[in-house]
Design a protein around this motif. Structure first.
Motif, PDB file in Angstrom:
ATOM      1  N   PRO A 182       6.790   5.460  -7.080  1.00  0.00           N
ATOM      2  CA  PRO A 182       7.265   5.100  -5.743  1.00  0.00           C
ATOM      3  C   PRO A 182       8.792   5.112  -5.664  1.00  0.00           C
ATOM      4  O   PRO A 182       9.474   4.667  -6.597  1.00  0.00           O
ATOM      5  N   THR A 183       9.307   5.637  -4.567  1.00  0.00           N
ATOM      6  CA  THR A 183      10.745   5.547  -4.292  1.00  0.00           C
ATOM      7  C   THR A 183      11.027   4.253  -3.541  1.00  0.00           C
ATOM      8  O   THR A 183      10.111   3.599  -3.023  1.00  0.00           O
ATOM      9  N   TYR A 184      12.300   3.916  -3.463  1.00  0.00           N
ATOM     10  CA  TYR A 184      12.694   2.707  -2.740  1.00  0.00           C
ATOM     11  C   TYR A 184      12.228   2.790  -1.285  1.00  0.00           C
ATOM     12  O   TYR A 184      11.725   1.807  -0.726  1.00  0.00           O
ATOM     13  N   GLU A 185      12.374   3.967  -0.682  1.00  0.00           N
ATOM     14  CA  GLU A 185      12.004   4.146   0.726  1.00  0.00           C
ATOM     15  C   GLU A 185      10.486   4.037   0.911  1.00  0.00           C
ATOM     16  O   GLU A 185      10.013   3.430   1.886  1.00  0.00           O
ATOM     17  N   GLU A 186       9.716   4.608  -0.021  1.00  0.00           N
ATOM     18  CA  GLU A 186       8.254   4.533   0.089  1.00  0.00           C
ATOM     19  C   GLU A 186       7.759   3.102  -0.027  1.00  0.00           C
ATOM     20  O   GLU A 186       6.788   2.712   0.641  1.00  0.00           O
ATOM     21  N   LEU A 187       8.414   2.312  -0.853  1.00  0.00           N
ATOM     22  CA  LEU A 187       8.009   0.909  -1.002  1.00  0.00           C
ATOM     23  C   LEU A 187       8.158   0.146   0.313  1.00  0.00           C
ATOM     24  O   LEU A 187       7.379  -0.764   0.607  1.00  0.00           O
ATOM     25  N   LEU A 201       9.842  -8.443  -5.401  1.00  0.00           N
ATOM     26  CA  LEU A 201       8.963  -7.660  -4.535  1.00  0.00           C
ATOM     27  C   LEU A 201       8.906  -6.193  -4.970  1.00  0.00           C
ATOM     28  O   LEU A 201       7.858  -5.549  -4.855  1.00  0.00           O
ATOM     29  N   LEU A 202      10.021  -5.674  -5.476  1.00  0.00           N
ATOM     30  CA  LEU A 202       9.995  -4.312  -6.022  1.00  0.00           C
ATOM     31  C   LEU A 202       8.981  -4.218  -7.157  1.00  0.00           C
ATOM     32  O   LEU A 202       8.142  -3.304  -7.196  1.00  0.00           O
ATOM     33  N   GLU A 203       9.058  -5.146  -8.083  1.00  0.00           N
ATOM     34  CA  GLU A 203       8.161  -5.103  -9.241  1.00  0.00           C
ATOM     35  C   GLU A 203       6.709  -5.311  -8.821  1.00  0.00           C
ATOM     36  O   GLU A 203       5.801  -4.631  -9.331  1.00  0.00           O
ATOM     37  N   LEU A 204       6.488  -6.224  -7.895  1.00  0.00           N
ATOM     38  CA  LEU A 204       5.134  -6.463  -7.396  1.00  0.00           C
ATOM     39  C   LEU A 204       4.542  -5.205  -6.765  1.00  0.00           C
ATOM     40  O   LEU A 204       3.423  -4.782  -7.097  1.00  0.00           O
ATOM     41  N   LYS A 205       5.301  -4.600  -5.858  1.00  0.00           N
ATOM     42  CA  LYS A 205       4.762  -3.470  -5.098  1.00  0.00           C
ATOM     43  C   LYS A 205       4.588  -2.227  -5.972  1.00  0.00           C
ATOM     44  O   LYS A 205       3.590  -1.500  -5.836  1.00  0.00           O
ATOM     45  N   VAL A 206       5.529  -1.971  -6.871  1.00  0.00           N
ATOM     46  CA  VAL A 206       5.385  -0.824  -7.775  1.00  0.00           C
ATOM     47  C   VAL A 206       4.132  -0.988  -8.633  1.00  0.00           C
ATOM     48  O   VAL A 206       3.316  -0.064  -8.765  1.00  0.00           O
ATOM     49  N   THR A 207       3.959  -2.162  -9.228  1.00  0.00           N
ATOM     50  CA  THR A 207       2.823  -2.392 -10.119  1.00  0.00           C
ATOM     51  C   THR A 207       1.501  -2.299  -9.372  1.00  0.00           C
ATOM     52  O   THR A 207       0.560  -1.629  -9.826  1.00  0.00           O
ATOM     53  N   LEU A 208       1.401  -2.948  -8.213  1.00  0.00           N
ATOM     54  CA  LEU A 208       0.151  -2.944  -7.460  1.00  0.00           C
ATOM     55  C   LEU A 208      -0.149  -1.552  -6.894  1.00  0.00           C
ATOM     56  O   LEU A 208      -1.311  -1.140  -6.844  1.00  0.00           O
ATOM     57  N   SER A 209       0.893  -0.819  -6.488  1.00  0.00           N
ATOM     58  CA  SER A 209       0.701   0.549  -5.993  1.00  0.00           C
ATOM     59  C   SER A 209       0.072   1.422  -7.071  1.00  0.00           C
ATOM     60  O   SER A 209      -0.919   2.140  -6.826  1.00  0.00           O
ATOM     61  N   LYS A 210       0.626   1.385  -8.255  1.00  0.00           N
ATOM     62  CA  LYS A 210       0.106   2.223  -9.346  1.00  0.00           C
ATOM     63  C   LYS A 210      -1.288   1.770  -9.770  1.00  0.00           C
ATOM     64  O   LYS A 210      -2.157   2.607 -10.078  1.00  0.00           O
ATOM     65  N   LEU A 211      -1.515   0.471  -9.785  1.00  0.00           N
ATOM     66  CA  LEU A 211      -2.820  -0.055 -10.181  1.00  0.00           C
ATOM     67  C   LEU A 211      -3.902   0.361  -9.188  1.00  0.00           C
ATOM     68  O   LEU A 211      -4.991   0.812  -9.579  1.00  0.00           O
ATOM     69  N   LEU A 212      -3.613   0.251  -7.892  1.00  0.00           N
ATOM     70  CA  LEU A 212      -4.591   0.610  -6.858  1.00  0.00           C
ATOM     71  C   LEU A 212      -4.928   2.095  -6.894  1.00  0.00           C
ATOM     72  O   LEU A 212      -6.068   2.479  -6.620  1.00  0.00           O
ATOM     73  N   ARG A 213      -3.962   2.925  -7.217  1.00  0.00           N
ATOM     74  CA  ARG A 213      -4.216   4.372  -7.255  1.00  0.00           C
ATOM     75  C   ARG A 213      -5.036   4.790  -8.476  1.00  0.00           C
ATOM     76  O   ARG A 213      -5.709   5.810  -8.457  1.00  0.00           O
ATOM     77  N   ARG A 214      -4.993   3.995  -9.538  1.00  0.00           N
ATOM     78  CA  ARG A 214      -5.677   4.368 -10.780  1.00  0.00           C
ATOM     79  C   ARG A 214      -7.025   3.668 -10.963  1.00  0.00           C
ATOM     80  O   ARG A 214      -7.919   4.195 -11.638  1.00  0.00           O
ATOM     81  N   PHE A 215      -7.152   2.451 -10.410  1.00  0.00           N
ATOM     82  CA  PHE A 215      -8.326   1.630 -10.727  1.00  0.00           C
ATOM     83  C   PHE A 215      -8.962   1.011  -9.480  1.00  0.00           C
ATOM     84  O   PHE A 215      -8.274   0.697  -8.506  1.00  0.00           O
ATOM     85  N   ARG A 216     -10.260   0.799  -9.557  1.00  0.00           N
ATOM     86  CA  ARG A 216     -10.945  -0.157  -8.695  1.00  0.00           C
ATOM     87  C   ARG A 216     -10.904  -1.499  -9.421  1.00  0.00           C
ATOM     88  O   ARG A 216     -11.172  -1.559 -10.625  1.00  0.00           O
ATOM     89  N   ILE A 217     -10.595  -2.541  -8.672  1.00  0.00           N
ATOM     90  CA  ILE A 217     -10.508  -3.878  -9.264  1.00  0.00           C
ATOM     91  C   ILE A 217     -11.783  -4.626  -8.902  1.00  0.00           C
ATOM     92  O   ILE A 217     -12.108  -4.794  -7.719  1.00  0.00           O
ATOM     93  N   LEU A 218     -12.513  -5.066  -9.913  1.00  0.00           N
ATOM     94  CA  LEU A 218     -13.804  -5.726  -9.704  1.00  0.00           C
ATOM     95  C   LEU A 218     -13.747  -7.160 -10.218  1.00  0.00           C
ATOM     96  O   LEU A 218     -13.064  -7.448 -11.214  1.00  0.00           O
TER      97      LEU A 218
END
Length: 524
Positions: free
Chosen positions: A358-363, A462-479
């Motif tokens: 993610p870029t700063y603008e995309e976040l 918030l940068l760290e939160l959004k980057v981490t959750l963005s990558k996690l959501l794109r790679r995994f389903r969370i159950l």
């Protein structure tokens, strides 16, 4: 003769105690107990005996009192010390907005051996000078340097999650344990420009030292005796505490010297160009660099000054962000509709590109993920309490607060108040849509504090939160964990007994679960 003298002495002591109590009653007790409801207190111990002895008992009893007093202001006595808990929004707004109520004392004094008079614990002119000095470290251009580090570190973390999820074969994983490895790596590299390899399981001595200190401090907060410096020095914890401090000082001294040499090289420069190619090649700026090059009254900061501020940045930015990421993951596991909408937002931005950073603008365009984070922090605030000390007699709206009173803002109770939020224990990110907030008080949810002592690192977190959750959501389903039947309301029910794979919250300093935070990850 002796008996007569003895009786006179005893009588004099009784009279003196009575007079001293009368003075204390007039100055303090009557103002606190007559204005504020609260649980029955006892001489000397106050309400400490009712707080419980186990790590989770303190929180359970506070949850019970929040409900008992209908999420209104109340008081407790921590031994002889009065704590007034302001939960109602108008009082919270007054306290956080006031420039006269910024002083911090108890329990922050327990952090002094490590953080000294850094930005978290400092007061008065000293704090104002440090705040002005550190603010440029969170400028947009430097945040972009931090974003580069967050992206590269979170890529390593995603590989760890892939390995762990494959190895678990659909069984639960403790996200609390795993996420803390990410946040310690991020905070060390952004703070000091050095990699500590916690994600790979090869951490530097810095990681262990910080971990020791973060465990010792809460033990002192909730112990009558360990709070006393002279008593603490006779415990085994004191030796661990001193060894950890010594480790950090030795390691930091080496890192500071390395960064000084780097800053003096010709290819070092702070972020100041929009040329992405040049930006990718230059050394990334660390929080430490700003401190090394800073001047106060024409003088460079001492090693102790730098040590205090870097330690503060690491202390505030490690556990707090780990808590926020962990409970965001847990909440989305329990709310598949929310998770689906959050994932759809990522698909709109990235399509099927799971690896893209993610870029700063995309976040800034992740509007729904913003709502998810706000709702998570309303329910599970990383820092459940903020404290102030009244240095002078003060009036807060219509309440008189005597000098020396500890003012406590229970961030969790504020966010859970049914007077501010309908169905407060339902996970509904949509409640933070702009159209839903037209009549809301801005101080009904303050996970990053507010006013003159608000969290200076909020944008970084918030940068760290959004980057981490963005990558996690794109790679995994969370159950969710398969054995867990616990609702959010039950998580915060003081009488509920957690079963297997369920949360058992406590608040050493940041909010955590004694049983870990179990979820399952399934590759998309």
């Amino acid at each position: 003769m002796f008996e007569a003298v003895f009786l006179v002495a005893i009588s004099a002591i009784v009279v003196l105690c009575w007079v001293l109590y009368g003075i204390r009653y007039e100055r303090l007790v009557k103002h606190i107990d007559h204005q504020f409801s609260g649980p029955q207190s006892w001489p000397v111990v106050g309400n400490l005996s009712q707080m419980g002895m186990s790590p989770d008992a303190h929180l359970r009893n506070l949850l019970k009192w929040y409900k008992q007093y209908n999420y209104k202001n109340f008081r407790i006595w921590m031994g002889p010390m009065p704590y007034v808990l302001f939960i109602e929004c108008k009082y919270v707004e007054h306290v956080l907005s006031s420039t006269a109520l910024t002083y911090k004392q108890d329990p922050y004094t327990l952090l002094y051996p490590w953080l000294g008079s850094g930005l978290l614990t400092g007061n008065g002119h000293h704090w104002a000078v440090r705040r002005k000095l550190i603010t440029p470290s969170f400028h947009f251009r430097i945040l972009k340097d931090f974003l580069h580090i967050i992206n590269t570190t979170s890529n390593r973390f995603m590989k760890l999650l892939e390995q762990e999820s494959d190895a678990s074969q659909g069984q639960v994983m403790d996200m609390q344990r795993l996420v803390s490895r990410l946040t310690i790596d991020v905070i060390c590299e952004t703070a000091m420009g050095t990699r500590v390899n916690s994600i790979e399981g090869r951490p530097s001595p810095i990681v262990g030292a910080i971990d020791d200190l973060c465990h010792i401090i809460p033990e002192r907060v909730f112990s009558i005796f360990k709070r006393l410096d002279w008593f603490f020095k006779f415990t085994s914890l004191y030796r661990i505490h001193q060894q950890a401090l010594n480790t950090l000082q030795v390691e930091f001294a080496q890192i500071i010297e390395q960064r000084r040499r780097l800053i003096q090289t010709s290819n070092y420069q702070a972020a100041q160009s929009d040329d992405e190619l040049l930006d990718a090649k230059r050394p990334k700026m660390a929080f430490l660099d700003n401190l090394i090059t800073a001047k106060v009254d024409g003088k460079s900061l001492t090693f102790q000054d730098i040590f205090e501020e870097v330690s503060t940045f690491m202390f505030e930015g490690h556990d707090t962000t780990a808590s926020a990421i962990t409970f965001s993951i847990w909440c989305m596991a329990r709310a598949p509709d929310v998770q689906q909408r959050a994932h759809e937002e990522q698909v709109i931005l990235y399509g099927n590109e799971k690896e893209r950073e993610p870029t700063y603008e995309e976040l800034q365009d992740m509007k729904y993920l913003d709502l998810v984070i706000k709702e998570t922090l309303r329910l599970f605030p990383s820092v459940p309490f903020i404290f102030r000390t009244a240095r002078e007699p003060s009036v807060i709206i219509d309440k008189y607060v005597p000098q020396g009173t500890t003012i406590a803002l229970p961030i969790m109770a504020i966010g859970h108040s049914p007077h501010s939020f309908e169905e407060p224990f339902e996970f509904r990110p949509e409640r933070f849509e702009a159209t839903e907030r037209t009549q809301a008080n801005a101080f009904d949810n303050v996970p990053f504090s507010a006013g003159p002592r608000n969290c200076i690192g909020q944008k970084f977190a918030l940068l760290e939160l959004k980057v981490t959750l963005s990558k996690l959501l794109r790679r995994f389903r969370i159950l969710p964990a398969p054995l867990a039947k616990q609702t959010i309301a039950q998580v915060f029910n003081a009488n509920y007994k957690p079963g297997p794979q369920e949360l058992k919250l406590h608040m050493p300093i940041t909010l955590k679960s004694l049983t870990g935070v179990p979820v399952r990850l399934q590759r998309r």
